[in-house]
Design a protein around this motif. Structure first.
Motif, short mmCIF file in Angstrom:
data_model
loop_
_atom_site.label_atom_id
_atom_site.label_comp_id
_atom_site.label_asym_id
_atom_site.label_seq_id
_atom_site.Cartn_x
_atom_site.Cartn_y
_atom_site.Cartn_z
N GLY A 55 -9.54 2.09 9.61
CA GLY A 55 -8.26 2.72 9.97
C GLY A 55 -7.32 2.94 8.79
O GLY A 55 -6.25 3.50 8.96
N ALA A 56 -7.71 2.51 7.58
CA ALA A 56 -6.82 2.64 6.43
C ALA A 56 -6.52 4.10 6.12
O ALA A 56 -5.39 4.46 5.79
CB ALA A 56 -7.42 1.95 5.21
N LEU A 98 0.83 -1.19 0.00
CA LEU A 98 0.00 0.00 0.00
C LEU A 98 0.87 1.25 0.00
O LEU A 98 0.62 2.21 -0.73
CB LEU A 98 -0.90 -0.06 1.24
N LEU A 99 1.93 1.21 0.81
CA LEU A 99 2.78 2.40 0.93
C LEU A 99 3.57 2.67 -0.34
O LEU A 99 3.75 3.81 -0.74
CB LEU A 99 3.73 2.27 2.12
N HIS A 147 -11.21 2.28 1.35
CA HIS A 147 -10.48 1.03 1.61
C HIS A 147 -11.34 0.14 2.50
O HIS A 147 -12.14 0.63 3.28
CB HIS A 147 -9.16 1.37 2.32
N GLU A 202 -10.38 -1.75 4.96
CA GLU A 202 -9.92 -1.92 6.35
C GLU A 202 -10.25 -0.69 7.19
O GLU A 202 -9.90 0.43 6.80
CB GLU A 202 -8.40 -2.13 6.39
N HIS A 243 -6.46 6.63 8.23
CA HIS A 243 -5.51 7.09 9.25
C HIS A 243 -4.10 6.64 8.90
O HIS A 243 -3.15 7.39 9.00
CB HIS A 243 -5.86 6.51 10.63
N PHE A 244 -4.01 5.38 8.50
CA PHE A 244 -2.71 4.82 8.15
C PHE A 244 -2.07 5.63 7.02
O PHE A 244 -0.89 6.00 7.09
CB PHE A 244 -2.89 3.35 7.74
N LYS A 266 -0.94 9.07 8.08
CA LYS A 266 0.28 9.05 8.89
C LYS A 266 1.54 8.95 8.03
O LYS A 266 2.62 9.28 8.49
CB LYS A 266 0.26 7.84 9.82
N HIS A 267 1.40 8.46 6.81
CA HIS A 267 2.59 8.19 6.01
C HIS A 267 2.75 9.09 4.79
O HIS A 267 3.70 8.92 4.04
CB HIS A 267 2.62 6.71 5.60
#
Lengths: 428, 341
Positions: free
Chosen positions: B124-125, B101-102, B120, B122, B127-128, B131-132
C-alpha cells in the motif's frame, strides 16, 4: 443548586424507566424522578425538555486519555471534554500510559488530573504486570486500594500461560477484576489486517481469527481453574462470541465488550489502504460483524466501548502497516450505539444499557443510572437533530476518526456531570 | 458488499494517471500498454530505439528497498525515453534520520519531479504516496510489500502474448510462494483481466494466502495434476526466510514436492512455455535442465521489461498532456464565446 428538568422522556435501563416525566437534582445528586416534586423541593432552575430525551451519562470501559505520557495525543482535560461532548461521564482508562500505570503514584496522578479537570469521572485501570512486560506482577492489591477499578494488560496480553494463571489466582484472592484482551502474539505474527478476502488480495500481513480465539480458549480455561472475575475486552470474532456464550452458560464469572467500530466496519473498509481504518484487533469479516451484533442482542456481549485512542496526525500519515492502530472515538460511541437502534439490531433500552448500567455493573459501580442518590450525570438528547461527523470539528486532540462524513440521527444537546452542565451543543 | 474503492490511479477521463496495481483496470488499459510496448521494439533487430518522448521530464526512482534488476530496467527505460533520471536509495538516507516519508516526498517534489517510481517494503506504500503527491506528479509502483508489482506482471503477460498470440483461453499454472509474492498477485490480476481460461496455483498451504478464492485461482496440492494440460508455467522464487519462519522444512523437500523438472513439465502441453520473474534458485524451485531448456523464455523477459516500462511511463505522460490540452481548449472556447457575445 436545585435543578428540575421537566416534561422530558427519561430513559433509565437500570430502573426500567421509559416515560415522559420530570427529573429533580440537588447538590449534584439525583433527588428523584416523577411528576410530583419531592417534598420541600424548589427549583433554582427549570429546563423544559419537551420533545427531548434524558438518559444517564455513558460509562466507557476503555478510553485512552493520553496522560501521563506522550505516545498518544491529548490530556485528561482535553479528552474528558471530548468525552462529555459524546455523552460519556465515566471513563475507565487503560494502563498503557507513559509511564505505565503500574504504581499507586501514577494512579494518583491520573486521579488528581481528573479532579482538576472536573469534567467527568476518570477511573484508572492498573497494569497486571510491571511496565506491562508480561513477566513480573505489579503490586496488584496496592493498585486496587489506590482506586484502580480493575487491572489489565491493555494491548500487551500476557503470553506466558503460567504467569497469566498466577496473576489470575492472585487477583481472585484479592477480589480484583481483570480486564483481558485475548491475543496470541505468535499467531498475530506482526500482522496488520484480518486474515481474509481483503488481506489475501492486498497482500497485507494477516492476523488470523485464531490469534484471538486460541488465546481466548486458554484464558477461559484458566478463568475456570482460578475462579477470577474476568472481563474480556474488544472481542472481534464470531467464534469468540460462541466461546463466551458457552463460558457464561457454564457459570463462569465472565463478561465481555466490543468496540463500537467493530459493529459498523469490516475488512472491506481497508480496501483503499486507508490507515484511519487500522485498528487492533483488526476489522474482521462481514460474518464476524453480524455475529457480534447478534451477541449484543442476545446479551452475550455486555457492553460497547469506545477504545478511544487519540493519535497525532503523523502517526496515521504513513503506509497502512506502518501507521499506528487506533481510532479517536469518544465522540462517536453513543452515535454508533444508537445507529444499531436505527438499523434494528437493538431496541433503544437495550442499546443504552450497553453503554450505561451494564458496563457500570461490570466494574461494580452505581454509575450509568438515574437512581436516587446517584451523582447527577446525565445527557439531554435531541432525537430530531441530525448531524454529520466532520473531523475538523472534533473536540478530542486526536482527529483520527474513520467516520468522516457519516450521518447520525439524534444529537447530544447537553451533558451534566455532578449536576453541572459540562457540555452544551448550542450554548445560548 | 464493496469490492473496490474509487480508483485513484485513473484520471477523470478514466485513463492512467498513476500505475499502482492492476486491480480495477480494464482490458483496454492492459492491451494499450502491451501494444505500445510492442511498438517500441524494432521488428527486425529486436532492439529498442531511443526516443525523445519524455525530454525535459524529471523522473525520480525512489527505492526504499534494495533492488538491482528492477531499478536498472526502469533506469534504462527512462533514459531511452530521454527523461532526466535521479536514483534515490532512501533506505540509507533520510527516513532513517527520522524524516517522515512525506517530508522526503515533498522535498523531492519541490525539486520539480514529474514522476516517482517507488519501491517500498509496505503493502500500500505506492497508494499512500499517490494520495499525497501534487496533482501534476505521477507515481509508478515498482513493488510494494506483498501487494503489487504491476510492471513485472505486464512484462510477463507481454512475454506470454509474444509466444501464444493472446492470453484469452490460456491455462496458466503458477508454482510456489503466492502469499509473500507481490509479483504473483499482480500476475494473477493481469491474467484474469486478459481473460485467461484458468489460473492455477500449486504449492503448500503455508505459501498460499488465507483466502485464495478471493484471487479467483484454483489451488492444487499436487504438482503433476496442477501442470496437466497448461499452456504456461510460471515459477516463483522461493525466499530463504520461508524456512526460518517454519513455513517449509527445507529447500530439498520443496524441490522434491514442487520443483519444476523435465518429467513434471511433460504433464503440461508440449508447447507450454516456462517463465520465472527471477532471480532463479536452481535446484530449489526449478531444475537447470528446464531453466536452460527449449521451453524456457526466462532471459527474453528481461528485454521486454524495458519496453513495457517505457510504455507505462509514456502512456501516463501522454494522458496527462491530452487532459491538459483538452482543458486549455475548453478554456479557449469559453473565451471565444464570451468575446463574441
Amino acid at each position: 443548586m436545585r435543578l428540575m428538568v421537566e416534561n422530558i422522556r427519561i430513559l433509565d435501563p437500570q430502573q426500567d424507566i421509559d416515560q415522559v416525566t420530570n427529573l429533580y437534582v440537588a447538590r449534584g445528586r439525583i433527588l428523584g424522578i416523577g411528576k410530583d416534586a419531592p417534598e420541600g423541593f424548589e427549583a433554582d432552575r427549570i429546563i423544559n425538555g419537551t420533545g427531548k430525551w434524558l438518559f444517564p451519562g455513558l460509562v466507557d470501559l476503555q478510553a485512552r486519555l493520553a496522560e501521563p505520557g506522550s505516545h498518544y495525543e491529548g490530556t485528561i482535560a482535553s479528552e474528558t471534554k471530548a468525552a462529555v461532548s459524546g455523552g460519556i461521564t465515566t471513563i475507565c482508562c487503560p494502563p498503557d500510559t507513559m509511564p505505565v500505570n503500574d504504581s499507586q503514584a501514577v494512579t494518583e496522578l491520573i486521579q488528581r488530573r481528573a479532579r482538576q479537570a472536573a469534567t467527568a469521572f476518570v477511573l484508572p485501570i492498573g497494569a497486571i504486570t510491571k511496565e506491562l512486560g508480561g513477566q513480573y506482577l505489579s503490586n496488584m492489591a496496592a493498585l486496587k486500594n489506590a482506586g484502580c477499578i480493575a487491572l489489565s494488560q491493555a494491548n500487551s496480553p500476557i503470553q506466558n500461560s503460567l504467569t497469566l494463571k498466577n496473576a489470575m489466582a492472585y487477583a481472585a484472592s484479592n477480589d480484583i477484576l481483570l480486564m483481558l484482551r485475548s491475543e496470541n502474539k505468535n499467531l498475530k505474527n506482526n500482522g496488520v489486517a484480518h486474515s481474509g478476502v481483503v488481506s489475501s488480495r492486498l497482500g497485507l500481513t494477516e492476523i488470523p481469527a485464531s490469534a484471538e480465539t486460541a488465546a481466548l480458549a486458554r484464558d477461559l480455561i484458566l478463568v475456570e481453574e482460578t475462579g477470577v472475575r474476568a472481563h474480556f475486552s474488544l472481542i472481534s470474532t464470531a467464534r469468540s462470541v460462541e466461546m463466551i456464550a458457552d463460558a457464561k452458560k457454564r457459570g463462569l464469572p465472565v463478561t465481555c465488550d466490543v468496540a463500537a467500530h467493530q459493529l459498523h466496519l469490516t475488512e472491506y473498509d481497508v480496501m483503499d489502504f486507508d490507515s484511519l481504518f487500522h485498528v487492533t484487533p483488526p476489522l474482521r469479516s462481514h460474518d464476524d460483524k453480524a455475529a457480534l451484533r447478534v451477541g449484543l442482542k442476545m446479551g452475550v456481549i455486555d457492553a460497547i466501548v469506545s477504545d478511544h485512542t487519540p493519535l497525532d496526525r503523523d502517526d496515521k500519515l504513513l503506509p497502512f502497516g506502518e501507521s499506528a492502530p487506533g481510532i479517536s472515538s469518544l465522540e462517536t460511541l453513543l452515535a454508533l450505539t444508537l445507529k444499531l437502534v436505527d438499523e434494528g439490531v437493538l431496541d433503544l433500552n437495550q442499546a443504552l444499557a450497553k453503554v450505561t448500567n451494564h458496563p457500570a455493573n461490570i466494574i461494580g459501580l452505581h454509575h450509568g443510572s438515574l437512581e436516587t442518590g446517584n451523582s447527577a450525570d446525565f445527557c439531554i438528547f435531541d432525537p430530531e437533530a441530525n448531524w454529520t461527523l466532520d473531523r475538523k470539528e472534533m473536540i478530542s486532540r486526536g482527529d483520527n476518526s474513520p467516520f468522516q462524513g457519516w450521518e447520525f440521527n439524534g444529537q447530544i444537546e447537553a451533558t451534566y456531570f455532578q449536576g453541572r452542565p459540562v457540555y452544551q451543543n448550542n450554548p445560548v | 458488499m464493496r469490492l473496490s474503492t474509487p480508483n485513484i490511479q485513473l484520471n477523470e477521463k478514466g485513463k492512467l494517471r498513476h500505475f499502482l496495481t492492476l486491480e480495477g483496470l480494464k482490458h483496454h488499459h492492459l492491451t494499450e500498454i502491451l501494444d505500445v510496448a510492442e511498438s517500441f521494439i524494432d521488428p527486425l533487430t529486436g532492439e529498442i530505439n531511443k526516443l525523445d518522448t519524455l525530454h525535459g521530464k524529471a523522473i525520480m526512482n525512489l527505492f526504499f528497498e534494495p533492488s538491482t534488476r528492477t531499478l536498472t530496467t526502469f533506469e534504462i527505460a527512462e533514459k531511452r525515453l530521454s527523461a532526466d533520471v535521479v536514483n534515490l536509495n532512501i533506505e540509507t538516507s533520510s527516513t532513517k534520520k527520522g524524516e517522515t516519508l512525506l517530508d522526503t516526498l515533498w522535498n523531492l517534489e519541490a525539486m520539480l519531479a514529474d514522476m516517482f517510481v517507488v519501491r517500498h517494503s509496505e503493502s500500500g506504500a505506492a497508494h499512500f504516496i499517490a494520495k499525497h503527491v501534487a496533482p501534476h506528479v505521477h507515481v509508478v509502483n515498482a513493488g510494494d510489500g506483498q501487494h503489487a508489482h504491476p510492471t513485472q506482471a505486464m512484462l510477463d503477460v507481454f512475454t506470454i502474448r509474444k509466444h501464444k498470440g493472446d492470453i484469452f483461453d490460456l491455462k496458466v499454472a503458477i508454482i510456489g510462494d503466492v502469499q509473500h509474492s507481490r509479483v504473483v498477485r499482480s500476475q494473477i490480476q493481469a491474467l484474469s483481466i486478459l481473460e485467461a481460461r484458468e489460473i492455477r496455483v500449486i504449492g503448500p498451504k503455508t505459501l498460499l494466502p488465507s483466502h485464495p478464492e478471493a484471487l479467483g485461482i484454483h489451488v492444487y496440492d499436487n504438482v503433476e495434476e496442477g501442470l496437466e494440460g497448461v499452456d504456461v508455467v510460471i515459477n516463483v522464487r522461493l525466499q530463504n526466510e520461508r524456512m526460518k519462519s517454519a513455513l517449509l522444512p527445507s529447500e530439498k523437500e520443496f524441490f522434491n514436492l514442487y520443483g519444476l523438472t523435465k518429467e513434471r513439465l511433460a504433464y503440461a502441453k508440449p508447447d507450454a512455455i516456462v517463465m520465472h520473474p527471477g532471480p532463479i534458485n536452481r535446484g530449489v524451485e526449478i531444475d537447470s535442465e528446464v531453466a536452460d531448456g527449449e521451453q524456457s523464455v526466462i532471459l527474453e523477459q528481461v528485454t521486454y521489461g524495458i519496453a513495457v516500462r517505457m510504455a507505462v511511463m509514456s502512456i501516463i505522460f501522454r494522458n496527462a498532456q491530452e487532459l491538459q490540452e483538452e482543458k486549455r481548449q475548453a478554456l479557449l472556447d469559453l473565451n471565444m464565446m464570451e468575446t463574441s457575445e
